[in-house]
Design a protein around this motif. Structure first.
Motif, PDB file in Angstrom:
ATOM      1  N   LEU A 184      31.421  11.950  -3.961  1.00  0.00           N
ATOM      2  CA  LEU A 184      30.261  11.457  -4.693  1.00  0.00           C
ATOM      3  C   LEU A 184      30.152  12.068  -6.082  1.00  0.00           C
ATOM      4  N   GLU A 185      30.483  13.340  -6.213  1.00  0.00           N
ATOM      5  CA  GLU A 185      30.363  13.992  -7.523  1.00  0.00           C
ATOM      6  C   GLU A 185      31.227  13.304  -8.578  1.00  0.00           C
ATOM      7  N   ALA A 186      32.420  12.856  -8.163  1.00  0.00           N
ATOM      8  CA  ALA A 186      33.292  12.136  -9.092  1.00  0.00           C
ATOM      9  C   ALA A 186      32.637  10.830  -9.532  1.00  0.00           C
ATOM     10  N   GLY A 187      32.003  10.151  -8.582  1.00  0.00           N
ATOM     11  CA  GLY A 187      31.316   8.909  -8.923  1.00  0.00           C
ATOM     12  C   GLY A 187      30.150   9.138  -9.859  1.00  0.00           C
ATOM     13  N   GLU A 188      29.395  10.193  -9.610  1.00  0.00           N
ATOM     14  CA  GLU A 188      28.236  10.478 -10.461  1.00  0.00           C
ATOM     15  C   GLU A 188      28.674  10.823 -11.881  1.00  0.00           C
ATOM     16  N   GLU A 189      29.731  11.622 -12.005  1.00  0.00           N
ATOM     17  CA  GLU A 189      30.216  11.984 -13.336  1.00  0.00           C
ATOM     18  C   GLU A 189      30.709  10.743 -14.081  1.00  0.00           C
ATOM     19  N   THR A 190      31.380   9.853 -13.356  1.00  0.00           N
ATOM     20  CA  THR A 190      31.886   8.625 -13.974  1.00  0.00           C
ATOM     21  C   THR A 190      30.742   7.738 -14.435  1.00  0.00           C
ATOM     22  N   LEU A 191      29.764   7.519 -13.567  1.00  0.00           N
ATOM     23  CA  LEU A 191      28.647   6.655 -13.948  1.00  0.00           C
ATOM     24  C   LEU A 191      27.856   7.266 -15.098  1.00  0.00           C
ATOM     25  N   ASP A 192      27.642   8.573 -15.085  1.00  0.00           N
ATOM     26  CA  ASP A 192      26.932   9.215 -16.194  1.00  0.00           C
ATOM     27  C   ASP A 192      27.641   8.947 -17.514  1.00  0.00           C
ATOM     28  N   ALA A 193      28.970   9.036 -17.494  1.00  0.00           N
ATOM     29  CA  ALA A 193      29.739   8.813 -18.719  1.00  0.00           C
ATOM     30  C   ALA A 193      29.632   7.363 -19.172  1.00  0.00           C
ATOM     31  N   VAL A 194      29.644   6.439 -18.224  1.00  0.00           N
ATOM     32  CA  VAL A 194      29.526   5.020 -18.571  1.00  0.00           C
ATOM     33  C   VAL A 194      28.163   4.739 -19.181  1.00  0.00           C
ATOM     34  N   LEU A 195      27.111   5.274 -18.565  1.00  0.00           N
ATOM     35  CA  LEU A 195      25.766   5.011 -19.069  1.00  0.00           C
ATOM     36  C   LEU A 195      25.540   5.662 -20.429  1.00  0.00           C
ATOM     37  N   ARG A 196      26.221   6.752 -20.672  1.00  0.00           N
ATOM     38  CA  ARG A 196      26.065   7.457 -21.941  1.00  0.00           C
ATOM     39  C   ARG A 196      26.915   6.834 -23.048  1.00  0.00           C
ATOM     40  N   ASP A 197      28.175   6.493 -22.741  1.00  0.00           N
ATOM     41  CA  ASP A 197      29.130   6.127 -23.783  1.00  0.00           C
ATOM     42  C   ASP A 197      29.715   4.721 -23.650  1.00  0.00           C
ATOM     43  N   GLY A 198      29.413   4.020 -22.567  1.00  0.00           N
ATOM     44  CA  GLY A 198      30.040   2.729 -22.337  1.00  0.00           C
ATOM     45  C   GLY A 198      29.596   1.663 -23.319  1.00  0.00           C
ATOM     46  N   PRO A 199      30.516   0.867 -23.824  1.00  0.00           N
ATOM     47  CA  PRO A 199      30.170  -0.227 -24.750  1.00  0.00           C
ATOM     48  C   PRO A 199      29.616  -1.421 -23.985  1.00  0.00           C
ATOM     49  N   ASP A 200      29.129  -2.402 -24.728  1.00  0.00           N
ATOM     50  CA  ASP A 200      28.570  -3.606 -24.113  1.00  0.00           C
ATOM     51  C   ASP A 200      29.610  -4.396 -23.327  1.00  0.00           C
ATOM     52  N   SER A 201      30.884  -4.167 -23.605  1.00  0.00           N
ATOM     53  CA  SER A 201      31.949  -4.899 -22.913  1.00  0.00           C
ATOM     54  C   SER A 201      32.210  -4.386 -21.501  1.00  0.00           C
ATOM     55  N   VAL A 202      31.511  -3.328 -21.085  1.00  0.00           N
ATOM     56  CA  VAL A 202      31.572  -2.883 -19.688  1.00  0.00           C
ATOM     57  C   VAL A 202      30.693  -3.817 -18.864  1.00  0.00           C
ATOM     58  N   VAL A 203      31.297  -4.477 -17.867  1.00  0.00           N
ATOM     59  CA  VAL A 203      30.546  -5.454 -17.080  1.00  0.00           C
ATOM     60  C   VAL A 203      30.216  -4.975 -15.680  1.00  0.00           C
ATOM     61  N   TYR A 246      37.481   8.209 -14.260  1.00  0.00           N
ATOM     62  CA  TYR A 246      37.410   9.587 -13.746  1.00  0.00           C
ATOM     63  C   TYR A 246      38.759  10.295 -13.865  1.00  0.00           C
ATOM     64  N   GLY A 247      39.855   9.540 -13.775  1.00  0.00           N
ATOM     65  CA  GLY A 247      41.170  10.154 -13.925  1.00  0.00           C
ATOM     66  C   GLY A 247      41.366  10.782 -15.292  1.00  0.00           C
ATOM     67  N   HIS A 248      40.583  10.353 -16.278  1.00  0.00           N
ATOM     68  CA  HIS A 248      40.654  10.947 -17.609  1.00  0.00           C
ATOM     69  C   HIS A 248      39.601  12.045 -17.765  1.00  0.00           C
ATOM     70  N   LEU A 249      38.412  11.804 -17.236  1.00  0.00           N
ATOM     71  CA  LEU A 249      37.365  12.828 -17.318  1.00  0.00           C
ATOM     72  C   LEU A 249      37.816  14.124 -16.648  1.00  0.00           C
ATOM     73  N   MET A 250      38.497  14.017 -15.517  1.00  0.00           N
ATOM     74  CA  MET A 250      38.909  15.209 -14.779  1.00  0.00           C
ATOM     75  C   MET A 250      39.972  16.007 -15.534  1.00  0.00           C
ATOM     76  N   ARG A 251      40.603  15.357 -16.526  1.00  0.00           N
ATOM     77  CA  ARG A 251      41.598  16.046 -17.350  1.00  0.00           C
ATOM     78  C   ARG A 251      40.996  16.560 -18.658  1.00  0.00           C
ATOM     79  N   GLY A 252      39.679  16.412 -18.782  1.00  0.00           N
ATOM     80  CA  GLY A 252      39.006  16.909 -19.971  1.00  0.00           C
ATOM     81  C   GLY A 252      39.000  15.953 -21.134  1.00  0.00           C
ATOM     82  N   ILE A 253      39.355  14.699 -20.906  1.00  0.00           N
ATOM     83  CA  ILE A 253      39.348  13.705 -21.975  1.00  0.00           C
ATOM     84  C   ILE A 253      37.988  13.023 -21.986  1.00  0.00           C
ATOM     85  N   PRO A 254      37.243  13.097 -23.069  1.00  0.00           N
ATOM     86  CA  PRO A 254      35.903  12.505 -23.099  1.00  0.00           C
ATOM     87  C   PRO A 254      35.940  10.993 -22.941  1.00  0.00           C
ATOM     88  N   ALA A 255      34.917  10.451 -22.317  1.00  0.00           N
ATOM     89  CA  ALA A 255      34.828   9.001 -22.149  1.00  0.00           C
ATOM     90  C   ALA A 255      34.865   8.285 -23.487  1.00  0.00           C
TER      91      ALA A 255
END
Length: 346
Positions: A154-173, A111-120
């Motif tokens: 909560l909004e920060a958490g939701e944005e983070t999880l959305d990005a993980v589910l959309r762009d996260g690789p298989d190495s995310v555990v 989220y520290g990167h998403l909030m700065r406009g850096i895509p996941a």
């Protein structure tokens, strides 16, 4: 830590060096070497970051946990593009491998990167490139735990999880929550969604916010491991549950000292946690920021009175609490046992 200077020290030092290790609670961004931070800050003309290693060390003198978070977020500003994230992850992998760390699960402050406009995708592409190279070059295996600061809501958490589910690789555990410690209750449904996506629940709790947050992490977030959890020792019923269910606690003594969670290292509850039968793992958290590394955390544990058998237990606990596959776990535990068998009895 004076006990590390006794006649036993040379043997213990070799034992610590040779122990096969995993690390389960280390932050990618918090592992940035001062030289790398200075290089990236100069490249991107980031203001407010000291320009010499000596000034960086002074910058890392934290008044309290909120001050640490303030400095942490300022340092993250130096990470801008895919190459930056690849450089950081490559540095971290090499540093861990040099300490005989075979496997690590690193928290990524997504989220520290998403909030700065850096895509996941920029973050993940960079660290994945480094992960694959590190495996080939050093034999170390890395996995990722994206997280968000709970005090951002909560909004920060939701944005983070959305990005993980959309762009996260298989190495995310897994999926985590950190930052300045607040109630974990608002994140109940969020972590339910993460678990439904087969992400392990790996929240920080009980670092400096009290035992109630550990209860919430267990009962509401269904935590599989607790990040820190040292405040649990003030609640006998909670200690009993953690012991009975063998829920791992990822402990980082130097971090707790540097963020003022404990007054002195001698007051750290690590020995009491082990005596209570808790499944404790040993970790470095944000090593350059705290002037430590995983080897030093084992030395610190020795200085707190833990001998080679207890250090081996900490190493085994880390393996058991990890998401390594079963065969790799068996191999590492066999190595740890063999090393301990060769160490002279006190």
């Amino acid at each position: 830590m004076d006990r590390s200077l006794t006649a036993e020290a040379p043997g213990i030092e070799a034992f610590i060096r040779d122990l096969p290790k995993v690390e389960l609670h280390v932050h990618l961004e918090g592992s940035m070497r001062p030289a790398t931070l200075i290089e990236l800050a100069a490249r991107h003309r980031v203001e407010g970051i000291p320009g010499t290693p000596e000034e960086i060390r002074d910058w890392y003198e934290f008044r309290d946990f909120p001050h640490f978070i303030e400095v942490y977020l300022a340092s993250v500003e130096a990470l801008r593009d895919e190459e930056d994230f690849a450089l950081l992850a490559a540095d971290v992998a090499a540093t861990l491998a040099a300490q005989n760390v075979r496997y690590a699960e690193l928290h990524v402050s997504l989220y520290g990167h998403l909030m700065r406009g850096i895509p996941a995708r920029v973050v993940f592409d960079g660290i994945e490139h480094a992960r694959r190279e590190a495996e080939r070059e050093h034999g170390i295996h890395l996995r990722w735990i994206p997280d968000f600061p709970g005090d951002y809501g909560l909004e920060a958490g939701e944005e983070t999880l959305d990005a993980v589910l959309r762009d996260g690789p298989d190495s995310v555990v897994g999926f985590g929550v950190g930052g300045i410690e607040v109630s974990r209750a608002p994140f109940t449904d969020l972590f339910g969604r993460a678990r439904a996506a087969e992400l392990h629940s790996l929240p920080h709790a009980g670092e400096n916010g009290g035992a109630d947050h550990v209860w919430e992490a267990l009962d509401l977030l269904h935590a599989e491991r607790i990040g820190h959890g040292i405040d649990s020792m003030g609640d006998e019923r909670l200690v009993g549950r953690l012991r009975d269910e063998q829920i791992p606690l990822d402990v980082a003594p130097t971090s707790n000292l540097r963020t003022r969670a404990v007054d002195t290292i001698g007051k750290h509850p690590l020995p009491r946690m082990m005596e209570a039968g808790l499944l404790v793992t040993l970790n470095s958290d944000d090593p350059p920021m705290f002037g430590t590394d995983l080897l030093n955390e084992y030395r610190t544990a020795h200085g707190l009175g833990l001998g080679a058998p207890e250090l081996a237990t900490l190493a085994r606990n880390g393996v058991r609490a990890s998401y390594l596959d079963a065969s790799a776990k068996r191999e590492m535990i066999t190595e740890i046992d063999a090393l301990l068998a060769r160490f002279p009895a006190p």
